[in-house]
Design a protein around this motif. Structure first.
Motif, mmCIF file in Angstrom:
data_model
loop_
_atom_site.group_PDB
_atom_site.id
_atom_site.type_symbol
_atom_site.label_atom_id
_atom_site.label_comp_id
_atom_site.label_asym_id
_atom_site.label_seq_id
_atom_site.Cartn_x
_atom_site.Cartn_y
_atom_site.Cartn_z
ATOM 1 N N VAL A 18 14.327 7.279 -3.621
ATOM 2 C CA VAL A 18 14.437 8.656 -3.140
ATOM 3 C C VAL A 18 13.783 8.759 -1.769
ATOM 4 O O VAL A 18 14.327 9.341 -0.839
ATOM 5 N N GLY A 19 12.591 8.174 -1.621
ATOM 6 C CA GLY A 19 11.911 8.190 -0.332
ATOM 7 C C GLY A 19 10.431 7.931 -0.477
ATOM 8 O O GLY A 19 9.928 7.652 -1.563
ATOM 9 N N VAL A 20 9.751 8.017 0.643
ATOM 10 C CA VAL A 20 8.302 7.856 0.688
ATOM 11 C C VAL A 20 7.711 9.086 1.355
ATOM 12 O O VAL A 20 8.220 9.545 2.374
ATOM 13 N N THR A 21 6.656 9.607 0.762
ATOM 14 C CA THR A 21 5.918 10.697 1.390
ATOM 15 C C THR A 21 4.601 10.145 1.908
ATOM 16 O O THR A 21 3.928 9.371 1.225
ATOM 17 N N VAL A 22 4.269 10.533 3.115
ATOM 18 C CA VAL A 22 3.021 10.130 3.745
ATOM 19 C C VAL A 22 2.286 11.408 4.137
ATOM 20 O O VAL A 22 2.785 12.171 4.963
ATOM 21 N N VAL A 82 -4.121 5.997 6.400
ATOM 22 C CA VAL A 82 -3.844 7.096 5.476
ATOM 23 C C VAL A 82 -3.786 6.570 4.046
ATOM 24 O O VAL A 82 -3.240 5.505 3.774
ATOM 25 N N TYR A 83 -4.418 7.313 3.172
ATOM 26 C CA TYR A 83 -4.309 7.102 1.728
ATOM 27 C C TYR A 83 -3.406 8.200 1.173
ATOM 28 O O TYR A 83 -3.280 9.266 1.761
ATOM 29 N N GLY A 84 -2.812 7.953 0.016
ATOM 30 C CA GLY A 84 -2.057 9.001 -0.672
ATOM 31 C C GLY A 84 -0.559 8.972 -0.468
ATOM 32 O O GLY A 84 0.132 9.872 -0.930
ATOM 33 N N ALA A 85 -0.025 7.952 0.209
ATOM 34 C CA ALA A 85 1.430 7.850 0.332
ATOM 35 C C ALA A 85 2.019 7.501 -1.036
ATOM 36 O O ALA A 85 1.372 6.844 -1.859
ATOM 37 N N ARG A 86 3.246 7.973 -1.283
ATOM 38 C CA ARG A 86 3.911 7.711 -2.564
ATOM 39 C C ARG A 86 5.363 7.341 -2.340
ATOM 40 O O ARG A 86 6.043 7.956 -1.529
ATOM 41 N N LEU A 87 5.820 6.350 -3.088
ATOM 42 C CA LEU A 87 7.218 5.956 -3.103
ATOM 43 C C LEU A 87 7.846 6.603 -4.333
ATOM 44 O O LEU A 87 7.333 6.443 -5.441
ATOM 45 N N THR A 88 8.936 7.336 -4.125
ATOM 46 C CA THR A 88 9.609 8.041 -5.222
ATOM 47 C C THR A 88 10.994 7.443 -5.435
ATOM 48 O O THR A 88 11.689 7.114 -4.473
ATOM 49 N N TYR A 89 11.369 7.314 -6.702
ATOM 50 C CA TYR A 89 12.657 6.731 -7.052
ATOM 51 C C TYR A 89 13.164 7.372 -8.336
ATOM 52 O O TYR A 89 12.419 8.074 -9.040
ATOM 53 N N SER A 107 7.453 7.671 -9.609
ATOM 54 C CA SER A 107 6.833 7.314 -8.333
ATOM 55 C C SER A 107 5.625 6.419 -8.555
ATOM 56 O O SER A 107 5.130 6.294 -9.676
ATOM 57 N N PHE A 108 5.186 5.803 -7.466
ATOM 58 C CA PHE A 108 3.910 5.098 -7.474
ATOM 59 C C PHE A 108 3.313 5.179 -6.075
ATOM 60 O O PHE A 108 4.004 5.428 -5.090
ATOM 61 N N GLY A 109 2.005 4.975 -6.026
ATOM 62 C CA GLY A 109 1.288 5.092 -4.764
ATOM 63 C C GLY A 109 1.353 3.829 -3.932
ATOM 64 O O GLY A 109 1.541 2.723 -4.443
ATOM 65 N N LEU A 110 1.215 4.025 -2.641
ATOM 66 C CA LEU A 110 1.012 2.942 -1.683
ATOM 67 C C LEU A 110 -0.437 3.114 -1.259
ATOM 68 O O LEU A 110 -0.774 4.083 -0.582
#
Length: 156
Positions: A80-84, A106-113, A121-124
């Motif tokens: 779906v995408g990544v939020t940063v 930056v902390y707290g980015a997430r990859l959504t699928y 989702s899970f965190g990067l």
């Protein structure tokens, strides 16, 4: 400050995703912090060894762990995408985090699928900037007590 709309960023995210789906960490390397940059940034003994053994070692283990998270549905899962969270990015000056030059972290980015009709989702764990681009430097948590692949904050 890097953006998440840049074509290079989006290509990196897609490379990470494809590497996870295919269980192939080499495919995920375009989104990983470049070695040449790491050698310029870090003020530690033998940064090349640290990069190859620790950073790439954990990244490889974490890509495999993310693939296992997808399980049998890996080939059908859709990015779906990544939020940063740009508002959470911090400017790290020289001397911080054992570095010689400044960068954003930056902390707290997430990859959504999506997988099987469900959004997951899970965190990067952390991204850092280099020449106006975000790169993964720690896919899973850092530090960690032993070299095992870890999916950071999986949800769904």
């Amino acid at each position: 400050m890097p953006t998440t709309t840049d074509p290079q960023f989006l290509a990196g995210v897609n490379a990470l995703w494809q590497g996870i789906v295919d269980d192939n960490p080499q495919e995920a390397m375009p989104f990983f912090f470049p070695e040449a940059a790491y050698l310029q940034v870090k003020s530690i003994p033998n940064p090349s060894s640290d990069y190859k053994n620790r950073l790439i070692g954990f990244y490889t283990l974490d890509v495999h762990a993310a693939h296992r998270l997808l399980g049998a549905g890996a080939k059908d899962a859709k990015l779906v995408g990544v939020t940063v969270p740009a508002q959470a990015a911090q400017w790290i000056p020289p001397g911080g985090e054992q570095n010689k030059v400044s960068y954003y972290r930056v902390y707290g980015a997430r990859l959504t699928y999506t997988e099987g009709g469900r959004t997951k989702s899970f965190g990067l764990f952390s991204l850092i900037s280099w020449r106006g681009q975000w790169y993964v430097v720690h896919l899973g948590p850092n530090p960690r007590p032993k070299p095992v692949g870890t999916v950071y904050q999986a949800r769904g």
